[in-house]
Design an enzyme around this catalytic site. Structure first.
Site, PDB file in Angstrom:
ATOM      1  N   ASP A 114       0.871  -1.174   0.000  1.00 44.00           N
ATOM      2  CA  ASP A 114       0.000   0.000   0.000  1.00 44.00           C
ATOM      3  C   ASP A 114       0.909   1.225   0.000  1.00 44.00           C
ATOM      4  OD1 ASP A 114       0.963   0.237   2.609  1.00 44.00           O
ATOM      5  OD2 ASP A 114      -1.013   0.237   3.552  1.00 44.00           O
ATOM      6  N   HIS A 115       0.335   2.397   0.226  1.00 42.39           N
ATOM      7  CA  HIS A 115       1.114   3.633   0.223  1.00 42.39           C
ATOM      8  C   HIS A 115       2.187   3.659   1.306  1.00 42.39           C
ATOM      9  CE1 HIS A 115      -2.287   4.136   2.921  1.00 42.39           C
ATOM     10  NE2 HIS A 115      -1.558   4.980   3.600  1.00 42.39           N
ATOM     11  N   GLY A 132      -2.236  -5.572   8.057  1.00 44.00           N
ATOM     12  CA  GLY A 132      -3.330  -5.590   7.089  1.00 44.00           C
ATOM     13  C   GLY A 132      -3.000  -6.428   5.869  1.00 44.00           C
ATOM     14  N   ARG A 143       1.887 -30.178  10.821  1.00 38.55           N
ATOM     15  CA  ARG A 143       1.241 -28.998  11.399  1.00 38.55           C
ATOM     16  C   ARG A 143       0.642 -28.111  10.319  1.00 38.55           C
ATOM     17  NH1 ARG A 143       6.401 -28.496  15.361  1.00 38.55           N
ATOM     18  NH2 ARG A 143       5.727 -30.100  16.828  1.00 38.55           N
ATOM     19  N   HIS A 163       9.703 -23.633   9.407  1.00 38.54           N
ATOM     20  CA  HIS A 163       8.646 -24.320  10.150  1.00 38.54           C
ATOM     21  C   HIS A 163       7.266 -24.207   9.526  1.00 38.54           C
ATOM     22  CE1 HIS A 163      11.053 -24.175  14.186  1.00 38.54           C
ATOM     23  NE2 HIS A 163      11.745 -24.703  13.190  1.00 38.54           N
ATOM     24  N   GLY A 182       2.276  -3.981   8.460  1.00 36.07           N
ATOM     25  CA  GLY A 182       2.395  -5.343   7.947  1.00 36.07           C
ATOM     26  C   GLY A 182       1.176  -6.179   8.237  1.00 36.07           C
ATOM     27  N   ARG A 229       6.716   0.879   8.146  1.00 35.35           N
ATOM     28  CA  ARG A 229       6.894   2.002   9.082  1.00 35.35           C
ATOM     29  C   ARG A 229       7.772   1.654  10.287  1.00 35.35           C
ATOM     30  NH1 ARG A 229       0.648   3.989   8.834  1.00 35.35           N
ATOM     31  NH2 ARG A 229       0.872   5.301   6.977  1.00 35.35           N
ATOM     32  N   CYS A 280       3.150  -3.169   4.067  1.00 30.07           N
ATOM     33  CA  CYS A 280       2.211  -2.099   4.395  1.00 30.07           C
ATOM     34  C   CYS A 280       2.752  -1.432   5.647  1.00 30.07           C
ATOM     35  CB  CYS A 280       0.763  -2.580   4.512  1.00 30.07           C
ATOM     36  SG  CYS A 280       0.341  -3.560   5.953  1.00 30.07           S
ATOM     37  N   GLY A 281       2.045  -0.481   6.194  1.00 30.66           N
ATOM     38  CA  GLY A 281       2.573   0.274   7.329  1.00 30.66           C
ATOM     39  C   GLY A 281       2.979  -0.592   8.499  1.00 30.66           C
TER      40      GLY A 281
END
Length: 139
Positions: free
Chosen positions: A4-5, A66, A132, A94, A64, A105, A61-62
């Site tokens: 994103d921005h 989202g 797993r 793993h 991470g 950010r 993203c800012g």
């Protein structure tokens, strides 16, 4: 790659870093630092990984969060949020992660380079970890 921005500058930096190493890159956007929605670009990257068009994803993203949430909505995606090299190694070893997400950010460009290197150069250990992973998807 997708961002994103808030992750745009870091995506562009890592894209150039990987191109210089000879990687083939598909950039799903964004193409500017103007405000946008991470999900629009995360879904594009996730679909490409699911369909085998791309081997893996490197996304930003800012925070991470989202982008990681968006990617992980896709059944075939195992995206891990990484803020240090050790986490990047572990999501590969793993969890056999096929996407790494970084918080634009909160980490430096040099940390992003090191995280990307660790993600791309670490192998899945298999064994008990595969058992797993097989339990992740619910029906």
């Amino acid at each position: 790659m997708a961002s994103d921005h808030a992750g745009y500058e870091m995506k562009e930096h890592i894209k150039q870093y990987l191109l210089e190493q000879g990687y083939e890159i598909t950039d799903f956007g964004t193409d500017t630092d103007a405000s946008c929605d991470y999900a629009d670009y995360g879904h594009k990257a996730a679909r490409a990984i699911e369909q085998g068009v791309c081997d893996c994803g490197v996304c930003f993203c800012g925070s991470g969060e989202g982008m990681a949430m968006t990617l992980n909505k896709h059944r075939g995606i195992r995206a891990g949020l990484c803020w240090c090299v050790e986490v990047a190694r572990l999501i590969r070893q793993h969890n056999n992660a096929n996407a790494v997400v970084m918080p634009g950010r909160f980490i430096t460009m040099q940390e992003a380079e090191a995280i990307t290197d660790a993600f791309l150069n670490t192998d899945f250990e298999g064994g008990r970890h595969q058992r797993r992973i097989d339990k992740i998807n619910c029906d």
